[in-house]
Design an enzyme around this catalytic site. Structure first.
Site, PDB file in Angstrom:
ATOM      1  N   GLN A   1      -7.188   8.196   3.369  1.00 34.59           N
ATOM      2  CA  GLN A   1      -6.082   8.172   4.586  1.00 34.59           C
ATOM      3  C   GLN A   1      -4.761   7.807   3.812  1.00 34.59           C
ATOM      4  O   GLN A   1      -3.826   8.093   4.617  1.00 34.59           O
ATOM      5  CB  GLN A   1      -6.410   6.947   5.520  1.00 34.59           C
ATOM      6  CG  GLN A   1      -7.730   7.270   6.478  1.00 34.59           C
ATOM      7  CD  GLN A   1      -8.290   5.985   7.164  1.00 34.59           C
ATOM      8  OE1 GLN A   1      -7.985   5.750   8.105  1.00 34.59           O
ATOM      9  NE2 GLN A   1      -9.083   5.519   6.369  1.00 34.59           N
TER      10      GLN A   1
ATOM     11  N   ARG B   1       0.941  -4.768  -5.064  1.00 36.70           N
ATOM     12  CA  ARG B   1       1.143  -6.141  -3.967  1.00 36.70           C
ATOM     13  C   ARG B   1       1.148  -7.142  -5.120  1.00 36.70           C
ATOM     14  O   ARG B   1       0.206  -7.453  -5.924  1.00 36.70           O
ATOM     15  CB  ARG B   1      -0.198  -6.259  -3.016  1.00 36.70           C
ATOM     16  CG  ARG B   1      -0.682  -5.139  -2.148  1.00 36.70           C
ATOM     17  CD  ARG B   1      -1.704  -5.484  -1.422  1.00 36.70           C
ATOM     18  NE  ARG B   1      -2.239  -4.056  -0.886  1.00 36.70           N
ATOM     19  CZ  ARG B   1      -1.749  -3.615   0.388  1.00 36.70           C
ATOM     20  NH1 ARG B   1      -0.646  -4.165   0.780  1.00 36.70           N
ATOM     21  NH2 ARG B   1      -2.433  -2.899   0.746  1.00 36.70           N
TER      22      ARG B   1
ATOM     23  N   ASP C   1       5.380  -4.933   5.928  1.00 41.88           N
ATOM     24  CA  ASP C   1       5.776  -6.089   6.183  1.00 41.88           C
ATOM     25  C   ASP C   1       5.670  -7.338   5.160  1.00 41.88           C
ATOM     26  O   ASP C   1       6.385  -8.112   4.974  1.00 41.88           O
ATOM     27  CB  ASP C   1       5.247  -6.852   7.631  1.00 41.88           C
ATOM     28  CG  ASP C   1       3.653  -6.948   7.693  1.00 41.88           C
ATOM     29  OD1 ASP C   1       2.982  -6.518   6.748  1.00 41.88           O
ATOM     30  OD2 ASP C   1       3.191  -7.364   8.610  1.00 41.88           O
TER      31      ASP C   1
ATOM     32  N   THR D   1       4.418   2.529   5.531  1.00 41.23           N
ATOM     33  CA  THR D   1       3.151   2.245   5.533  1.00 41.23           C
ATOM     34  C   THR D   1       2.359   3.043   6.586  1.00 41.23           C
ATOM     35  O   THR D   1       3.116   3.449   7.596  1.00 41.23           O
ATOM     36  CB  THR D   1       2.946   0.608   6.104  1.00 41.23           C
ATOM     37  OG1 THR D   1       1.549   0.371   6.497  1.00 41.23           O
ATOM     38  CG2 THR D   1       3.926   0.301   7.195  1.00 41.23           C
TER      39      THR D   1
ATOM     40  N   GLY E   1       0.750  -1.209   0.046  1.00 40.14           N
ATOM     41  CA  GLY E   1       0.042   0.021   0.050  1.00 40.14           C
ATOM     42  C   GLY E   1       0.972   1.131  -0.031  1.00 40.14           C
ATOM     43  O   GLY E   1       1.803   1.410   0.637  1.00 40.14           O
TER      44      GLY E   1
ATOM     45  N   ASP F   1       0.081   2.141   8.612  1.00 39.64           N
ATOM     46  CA  ASP F   1      -0.520   1.448   9.448  1.00 39.64           C
ATOM     47  C   ASP F   1       0.342   1.457  10.891  1.00 39.64           C
ATOM     48  O   ASP F   1      -0.005   1.113  11.868  1.00 39.64           O
ATOM     49  CB  ASP F   1      -0.524  -0.144   9.226  1.00 39.64           C
ATOM     50  CG  ASP F   1      -1.539  -0.259   8.212  1.00 39.64           C
ATOM     51  OD1 ASP F   1      -2.379   0.457   7.994  1.00 39.64           O
ATOM     52  OD2 ASP F   1      -1.806  -1.465   7.564  1.00 39.64           O
TER      53      ASP F   1
ATOM     54  N   GLY G   1      -6.218  -0.047   9.044  1.00 37.54           N
ATOM     55  CA  GLY G   1      -5.755  -0.977   9.900  1.00 37.54           C
ATOM     56  C   GLY G   1      -6.245  -2.353   9.946  1.00 37.54           C
ATOM     57  O   GLY G   1      -7.095  -2.454  10.770  1.00 37.54           O
ATOM     58  N   ARG G   2      -5.966  -3.061   8.895  1.00 41.50           N
ATOM     59  CA  ARG G   2      -6.550  -4.451   8.985  1.00 41.50           C
ATOM     60  C   ARG G   2      -6.193  -5.324  10.045  1.00 41.50           C
ATOM     61  O   ARG G   2      -7.044  -5.983  10.736  1.00 41.50           O
ATOM     62  CB  ARG G   2      -5.976  -5.070   7.757  1.00 41.50           C
ATOM     63  CG  ARG G   2      -6.955  -5.687   6.649  1.00 41.50           C
ATOM     64  CD  ARG G   2      -6.411  -6.243   5.594  1.00 41.50           C
ATOM     65  NE  ARG G   2      -5.194  -5.865   5.299  1.00 41.50           N
ATOM     66  CZ  ARG G   2      -4.629  -5.680   3.940  1.00 41.50           C
ATOM     67  NH1 ARG G   2      -5.310  -5.668   3.060  1.00 41.50           N
ATOM     68  NH2 ARG G   2      -3.343  -5.286   3.717  1.00 41.50           N
TER      69      ARG G   2
ATOM     70  N   LYS H   1     -23.386  14.348  26.427  1.00 41.26           N
ATOM     71  CA  LYS H   1     -22.656  15.213  25.617  1.00 41.26           C
ATOM     72  C   LYS H   1     -23.595  15.797  24.464  1.00 41.26           C
ATOM     73  O   LYS H   1     -23.248  16.614  23.619  1.00 41.26           O
ATOM     74  CB  LYS H   1     -21.457  14.596  25.038  1.00 41.26           C
ATOM     75  CG  LYS H   1     -20.353  14.314  26.111  1.00 41.26           C
ATOM     76  CD  LYS H   1     -19.090  13.825  25.435  1.00 41.26           C
ATOM     77  CE  LYS H   1     -18.117  13.396  26.454  1.00 41.26           C
ATOM     78  NZ  LYS H   1     -16.999  12.775  25.751  1.00 41.26           N
TER      79      LYS H   1
ATOM     80  N   ASP I   1       2.797  -0.473  11.959  1.00 40.86           N
ATOM     81  CA  ASP I   1       2.618  -1.554  12.475  1.00 40.86           C
ATOM     82  C   ASP I   1       4.011  -2.510  12.598  1.00 40.86           C
ATOM     83  O   ASP I   1       3.987  -3.774  12.552  1.00 40.86           O
ATOM     84  CB  ASP I   1       1.691  -2.662  11.985  1.00 40.86           C
ATOM     85  CG  ASP I   1       1.676  -2.804  10.580  1.00 40.86           C
ATOM     86  OD1 ASP I   1       2.309  -2.293   9.892  1.00 40.86           O
ATOM     87  OD2 ASP I   1       0.830  -3.667  10.001  1.00 40.86           O
TER      88      ASP I   1
END
Ligand code: F6P
Length: 325
Positions: A257, A75, A106, A129, A14, A131, A174-175, A216, A133
Protein backbone atom coordinates in the site's frame (compact mmCIF):
# COMPACT_ATOMS: atom_id res chain seq x y z
CA UNK A 1 29.67 31.36 -1.44
CA UNK A 2 26.07 31.74 -2.61
CA UNK A 3 24.21 34.70 -1.12
CA UNK A 4 20.90 32.95 -1.76
CA UNK A 5 18.52 31.95 0.99
CA UNK A 6 18.65 28.25 1.69
CA UNK A 7 16.14 25.66 2.83
CA UNK A 8 16.69 22.19 4.21
CA UNK A 9 14.34 19.52 2.85
CA UNK A 10 13.51 16.14 4.34
CA UNK A 11 11.05 13.32 3.76
CA UNK A 12 10.27 11.71 7.10
CA UNK A 13 8.19 8.91 8.67
CA UNK A 14 6.50 6.29 6.50
CA UNK A 15 7.10 6.95 2.81
CA UNK A 16 4.16 7.71 0.55
CA UNK A 17 3.74 7.71 -3.24
CA UNK A 18 4.08 11.30 -4.45
CA UNK A 19 6.86 12.30 -2.07
CA UNK A 20 9.23 12.48 -5.04
CA UNK A 21 6.82 14.65 -7.00
CA UNK A 22 6.76 16.95 -3.98
CA UNK A 23 10.55 17.05 -3.67
CA UNK A 24 10.70 17.99 -7.35
CA UNK A 25 8.14 20.76 -6.88
CA UNK A 26 9.90 22.22 -3.82
CA UNK A 27 13.26 22.23 -5.59
CA UNK A 28 12.03 23.68 -8.85
CA UNK A 29 9.86 26.37 -7.22
CA UNK A 30 12.82 27.26 -5.00
CA UNK A 31 15.28 27.49 -7.86
CA UNK A 32 12.99 29.76 -9.87
CA UNK A 33 13.05 32.07 -6.86
CA UNK A 34 16.83 31.76 -6.40
CA UNK A 35 16.56 29.78 -3.20
CA UNK A 36 19.04 26.96 -2.62
CA UNK A 37 17.83 23.55 -1.45
CA UNK A 38 19.76 21.08 0.64
CA UNK A 39 18.15 17.64 0.75
CA UNK A 40 18.91 15.61 3.86
CA UNK A 41 18.80 11.83 3.60
CA UNK A 42 16.66 9.63 5.89
CA UNK A 43 14.69 12.44 7.50
CA UNK A 44 16.01 13.80 10.78
CA UNK A 45 18.67 11.08 10.85
CA UNK A 46 20.37 12.78 7.90
CA UNK A 47 20.25 16.13 9.69
CA UNK A 48 21.95 14.56 12.71
CA UNK A 49 24.56 12.80 10.58
CA UNK A 50 25.14 15.73 8.19
CA UNK A 51 24.21 13.42 5.34
CA UNK A 52 22.91 15.69 2.61
CA UNK A 53 22.97 16.63 -1.06
CA UNK A 54 22.57 20.00 -2.74
CA UNK A 55 19.61 19.67 -5.03
CA UNK A 56 19.21 21.48 -8.32
CA UNK A 57 16.76 21.44 -11.18
CA UNK A 58 18.31 18.43 -12.88
CA UNK A 59 18.74 16.34 -9.73
CA UNK A 60 14.96 16.09 -9.51
CA UNK A 61 14.41 15.19 -13.17
CA UNK A 62 12.67 11.88 -13.94
CA UNK A 63 11.33 11.38 -10.44
CA UNK A 64 7.74 12.68 -10.63
CA UNK A 65 6.49 9.21 -11.57
CA UNK A 66 8.51 7.25 -9.03
CA UNK A 67 7.19 5.84 -5.75
CA UNK A 68 9.23 5.95 -2.54
CA UNK A 69 11.50 8.91 -1.93
CA UNK A 70 14.90 9.67 -3.46
CA UNK A 71 15.81 11.35 -0.16
CA UNK A 72 15.03 8.12 1.72
CA UNK A 73 13.12 8.31 4.97
CA UNK A 74 13.22 7.13 8.57
CA UNK A 75 11.47 7.35 11.90
CA UNK A 76 14.24 9.00 13.91
CA UNK A 77 14.30 7.72 17.50
CA UNK A 78 17.24 9.96 18.45
CA UNK A 79 15.01 12.98 17.91
CA UNK A 80 13.11 12.14 21.10
CA UNK A 81 16.20 13.23 23.02
CA UNK A 82 16.86 16.91 23.60
CA UNK A 83 20.62 16.71 23.07
CA UNK A 84 20.10 15.31 19.58
CA UNK A 85 17.62 18.03 18.71
CA UNK A 86 20.24 20.59 19.76
CA UNK A 87 22.76 18.81 17.54
CA UNK A 88 20.27 18.91 14.66
CA UNK A 89 19.80 22.64 15.11
CA UNK A 90 23.55 23.26 15.24
CA UNK A 91 24.10 21.21 12.09
CA UNK A 92 21.41 23.12 10.25
CA UNK A 93 22.81 26.46 11.42
CA UNK A 94 26.31 25.53 10.36
CA UNK A 95 24.93 24.63 6.94
CA UNK A 96 23.26 28.10 6.74
CA UNK A 97 19.76 26.65 6.57
CA UNK A 98 17.13 29.40 6.88
CA UNK A 99 14.14 27.06 7.20
CA UNK A 100 13.37 23.37 7.21
CA UNK A 101 10.68 21.91 4.94
CA UNK A 102 9.36 18.58 6.22
CA UNK A 103 7.34 16.24 4.01
CA UNK A 104 5.75 13.72 6.37
CA UNK A 105 3.00 12.93 8.85
CA UNK A 106 2.12 14.06 12.34
CA UNK A 107 5.10 12.37 14.05
CA UNK A 108 7.52 14.22 11.79
CA UNK A 109 5.67 17.50 12.24
CA UNK A 110 5.76 17.09 15.99
CA UNK A 111 9.55 16.66 15.90
CA UNK A 112 9.97 19.74 13.74
CA UNK A 113 7.63 21.78 15.93
CA UNK A 114 9.68 20.99 19.02
CA UNK A 115 12.82 22.05 17.14
CA UNK A 116 11.15 25.39 16.43
CA UNK A 117 10.06 25.77 20.07
CA UNK A 118 13.47 24.91 21.49
CA UNK A 119 15.70 26.69 18.99
CA UNK A 120 13.50 29.00 16.92
CA UNK A 121 14.19 27.17 13.67
CA UNK A 122 11.53 28.17 11.11
CA UNK A 123 9.78 25.18 9.55
CA UNK A 124 7.06 24.38 7.04
CA UNK A 125 5.24 21.03 6.88
CA UNK A 126 3.83 19.29 3.81
CA UNK A 127 1.40 16.40 4.48
CA UNK A 128 2.92 13.22 3.06
CA UNK A 129 1.35 10.05 4.42
CA UNK A 130 -0.91 7.35 3.01
CA UNK A 131 -3.08 7.58 6.15
CA UNK A 132 -4.82 10.89 5.26
CA UNK A 133 -5.11 11.62 8.97
CA UNK A 134 -3.88 15.20 9.17
CA UNK A 135 -6.31 17.96 10.02
CA UNK A 136 -6.59 20.91 7.64
CA UNK A 137 -6.09 19.25 4.29
CA UNK A 138 -8.68 17.36 2.28
CA UNK A 139 -6.07 14.85 1.21
CA UNK A 140 -2.48 13.96 2.07
CA UNK A 141 0.12 13.00 -0.52
CA UNK A 142 0.01 9.24 -1.14
CA UNK A 143 -3.50 8.53 0.07
CA UNK A 144 -5.08 8.40 -3.38
CA UNK A 145 -2.45 6.00 -4.69
CA UNK A 146 -2.73 3.80 -1.60
CA UNK A 147 -6.49 3.42 -1.88
CA UNK A 148 -6.17 2.64 -5.57
CA UNK A 149 -3.65 -0.07 -4.70
CA UNK A 150 -6.12 -1.52 -2.20
CA UNK A 151 -8.93 -1.42 -4.74
CA UNK A 152 -6.85 -3.17 -7.38
CA UNK A 153 -5.90 -5.92 -4.94
CA UNK A 154 -9.38 -6.42 -3.48
CA UNK A 155 -10.99 -6.57 -6.93
CA UNK A 156 -8.76 -9.58 -7.58
CA UNK A 157 -9.59 -11.10 -4.21
CA UNK A 158 -13.29 -10.63 -5.00
CA UNK A 159 -12.96 -12.82 -8.09
CA UNK A 160 -11.59 -15.76 -6.17
CA UNK A 161 -13.88 -15.12 -3.18
CA UNK A 162 -16.90 -15.41 -5.47
CA UNK A 163 -15.61 -18.49 -7.26
CA UNK A 164 -15.04 -20.36 -4.00
CA UNK A 165 -17.88 -18.92 -1.96
CA UNK A 166 -15.46 -17.64 0.65
CA UNK A 167 -15.32 -14.84 3.16
CA UNK A 168 -12.16 -12.75 2.88
CA UNK A 169 -10.96 -10.51 5.66
CA UNK A 170 -8.59 -7.96 4.17
CA UNK A 171 -6.41 -5.94 6.51
CA UNK A 172 -5.35 -2.50 5.32
CA UNK A 173 -2.98 0.05 6.85
CA UNK A 174 -4.03 2.74 9.26
CA UNK A 175 -2.74 2.30 12.77
CA UNK A 176 -4.90 5.05 14.20
CA UNK A 177 -7.02 6.07 11.26
CA UNK A 178 -9.62 4.38 9.09
CA UNK A 179 -9.51 6.59 6.00
CA UNK A 180 -7.83 3.96 3.83
CA UNK A 181 -10.31 1.30 4.96
CA UNK A 182 -13.38 3.46 4.53
CA UNK A 183 -12.81 4.87 1.06
CA UNK A 184 -11.34 1.72 -0.42
CA UNK A 185 -14.10 -0.31 1.27
CA UNK A 186 -16.75 1.79 -0.43
CA UNK A 187 -14.93 1.54 -3.75
CA UNK A 188 -14.78 -2.27 -3.67
CA UNK A 189 -18.31 -2.68 -2.36
CA UNK A 190 -17.14 -4.34 0.85
CA UNK A 191 -19.81 -6.14 2.87
CA UNK A 192 -18.33 -4.69 6.08
CA UNK A 193 -15.72 -2.05 6.93
CA UNK A 194 -14.01 -1.81 10.33
CA UNK A 195 -12.32 1.45 11.30
CA UNK A 196 -10.62 2.53 14.55
CA UNK A 197 -12.79 5.65 14.85
CA UNK A 198 -16.02 3.72 15.48
CA UNK A 199 -16.69 0.92 17.92
CA UNK A 200 -16.89 -2.54 16.39
CA UNK A 201 -19.86 -4.54 17.66
CA UNK A 202 -18.70 -8.03 16.91
CA UNK A 203 -22.14 -9.66 17.25
CA UNK A 204 -23.59 -7.24 14.73
CA UNK A 205 -20.65 -7.86 12.40
CA UNK A 206 -20.93 -11.65 12.59
CA UNK A 207 -24.63 -11.53 11.86
CA UNK A 208 -24.05 -9.27 8.89
CA UNK A 209 -21.31 -11.49 7.46
CA UNK A 210 -23.51 -14.57 7.78
CA UNK A 211 -26.39 -12.86 5.97
CA UNK A 212 -24.29 -11.33 3.20
CA UNK A 213 -22.47 -14.59 2.57
CA UNK A 214 -25.81 -16.38 2.34
CA UNK A 215 -27.39 -13.85 -0.02
CA UNK A 216 -24.39 -13.06 -2.22
CA UNK A 217 -22.32 -16.22 -2.04
CA UNK A 218 -19.20 -14.51 -0.70
CA UNK A 219 -18.21 -11.53 1.42
CA UNK A 220 -15.35 -9.08 1.77
CA UNK A 221 -14.56 -7.49 5.13
CA UNK A 222 -12.09 -4.61 5.15
CA UNK A 223 -10.33 -4.17 8.50
CA UNK A 224 -8.14 -1.26 9.49
CA UNK A 225 -5.06 -2.61 11.27
CA UNK A 226 -5.87 -0.34 14.22
CA UNK A 227 -9.49 -1.36 14.70
CA UNK A 228 -10.62 -1.39 18.34
CA UNK A 229 -11.78 -5.03 18.16
CA UNK A 230 -8.32 -6.09 17.00
CA UNK A 231 -6.54 -6.77 13.74
CA UNK A 232 -7.65 -9.10 10.94
CA UNK A 233 -6.44 -12.24 12.78
CA UNK A 234 -8.90 -11.58 15.58
CA UNK A 235 -11.73 -10.93 13.16
CA UNK A 236 -11.03 -14.18 11.28
CA UNK A 237 -10.91 -16.05 14.58
CA UNK A 238 -14.30 -14.69 15.64
CA UNK A 239 -15.91 -15.55 12.28
CA UNK A 240 -14.51 -19.09 12.35
CA UNK A 241 -15.72 -19.61 15.88
CA UNK A 242 -19.26 -18.59 14.95
CA UNK A 243 -19.48 -20.25 11.52
CA UNK A 244 -17.53 -23.48 11.65
CA UNK A 245 -18.32 -24.45 8.08
CA UNK A 246 -17.54 -21.15 6.49
CA UNK A 247 -14.38 -20.92 4.40
CA UNK A 248 -12.64 -17.81 5.77
CA UNK A 249 -9.35 -16.41 4.46
CA UNK A 250 -7.15 -13.56 5.56
CA UNK A 251 -5.17 -11.24 3.32
CA UNK A 252 -2.90 -8.61 4.87
CA UNK A 253 -2.05 -6.09 2.18
CA UNK A 254 0.79 -4.56 4.20
CA UNK A 255 3.46 -2.42 2.64
CA UNK A 256 2.37 -2.82 -0.98
CA UNK A 257 0.00 0.00 0.00
CA UNK A 258 2.94 2.35 0.45
CA UNK A 259 4.70 1.63 -2.83
CA UNK A 260 4.12 2.08 -6.53
CA UNK A 261 3.91 4.93 -8.98
CA UNK A 262 1.86 7.82 -7.64
CA UNK A 263 -1.56 8.41 -9.17
CA UNK A 264 -2.18 11.56 -11.23
CA UNK A 265 -4.12 12.98 -8.26
CA UNK A 266 -1.14 12.53 -5.94
CA UNK A 267 1.34 13.97 -8.43
CA UNK A 268 -0.74 17.09 -8.92
CA UNK A 269 -1.45 17.48 -5.20
CA UNK A 270 2.26 17.04 -4.41
CA UNK A 271 3.19 19.63 -7.03
CA UNK A 272 0.74 22.20 -5.63
CA UNK A 273 1.80 21.65 -2.03
CA UNK A 274 5.53 21.68 -2.83
CA UNK A 275 5.23 24.96 -4.73
CA UNK A 276 2.98 26.27 -1.94
CA UNK A 277 5.74 25.67 0.61
CA UNK A 278 8.09 27.94 -1.32
CA UNK A 279 5.40 30.63 -1.59
CA UNK A 280 5.01 30.43 2.19
CA UNK A 281 8.79 30.71 2.64
CA UNK A 282 8.85 33.84 0.48
CA UNK A 283 6.01 35.30 2.57
CA UNK A 284 7.89 34.47 5.79
CA UNK A 285 5.11 32.17 6.95
CA UNK A 286 6.40 29.45 9.24
CA UNK A 287 5.10 26.98 11.79
CA UNK A 288 2.45 25.93 9.30
CA UNK A 289 1.40 22.96 7.23
CA UNK A 290 0.59 23.56 3.58
CA UNK A 291 -2.75 21.93 2.89
CA UNK A 292 -5.35 21.70 0.15
CA UNK A 293 -8.96 22.57 0.98
CA UNK A 294 -11.65 22.75 -1.69
CA UNK A 295 -9.00 22.90 -4.42
CA UNK A 296 -7.20 25.83 -2.75
CA UNK A 297 -3.78 25.80 -1.15
CA UNK A 298 -4.12 26.83 2.50
CA UNK A 299 -1.86 27.42 5.51
CA UNK A 300 -2.79 25.47 8.61
CA UNK A 301 -1.11 26.21 11.96
CA UNK A 302 1.03 23.18 12.69
CA UNK A 303 -0.45 22.86 16.13
CA UNK A 304 -3.91 22.35 14.63
CA UNK A 305 -2.75 19.96 11.91
CA UNK A 306 -1.17 17.68 14.49
CA UNK A 307 -3.60 17.89 17.37
CA UNK A 308 -6.96 18.00 15.69
CA UNK A 309 -6.59 14.70 13.84
CA UNK A 310 -9.06 14.67 10.97
CA UNK A 311 -12.45 13.21 11.90
CA UNK A 312 -13.76 10.28 9.91
CA UNK A 313 -16.39 11.41 7.43
CA UNK A 314 -19.83 10.49 8.82
CA UNK A 315 -21.37 10.74 5.35
CA UNK A 316 -18.97 8.14 4.02
CA UNK A 317 -19.73 5.85 6.96
CA UNK A 318 -23.47 6.16 6.26
CA UNK A 319 -22.95 5.58 2.57
CA UNK A 320 -20.94 2.44 3.22
CA UNK A 321 -23.57 1.13 5.61
CA UNK A 322 -26.44 1.88 3.22
CA UNK A 323 -24.88 0.35 0.11
CA UNK A 324 -23.47 -2.83 1.61
CA UNK A 325 -26.85 -4.56 1.87
O1 F6P B 1 1.93 6.10 8.79
C1 F6P B 1 1.84 5.36 7.63
C2 F6P B 1 1.81 3.89 7.92
O2 F6P B 1 1.86 3.25 6.67
C3 F6P B 1 0.65 3.38 8.75
O3 F6P B 1 -0.54 3.23 8.04
C4 F6P B 1 1.19 2.08 9.26
O4 F6P B 1 0.55 1.69 10.43
C5 F6P B 1 2.64 2.41 9.52
O5 F6P B 1 2.96 3.47 8.65
C6 F6P B 1 3.60 1.27 9.33
O6 F6P B 1 4.88 1.72 9.58
P1 F6P B 1 6.22 0.89 9.37
O7 F6P B 1 6.45 0.79 7.90
O8 F6P B 1 7.26 1.70 10.05
O9 F6P B 1 5.97 -0.43 9.99
Amino acid sequence: MSQNKKIGLITSGGDSPGMNACVRAVVRAAKINEIDVCGYYRGFDGVLDNDFIDLDVTSVAQIIQRGGTILKTARCSRFFEKEYRTLAFENLKQNNIDALVVIGGDGSFTGAKILTQEHGLPMIGIPGTIDNDLFGTDFTIGYDTAINTVVEAVDKIRDTAMSHGRVFVVEVMGRDAGFIALRSGIAVGAEAILVPETKTYIEHLLERIGKRRASKGSAIVIVSEGDDFGNADKVVEAIKERYENLDVKLTRLGHIQRGGNPSAMDRVLASFLGAGAIDAFLENKFGIMIGMQNKKVVHVPLEKAIKHHQDIDENLLKLAEMLSI
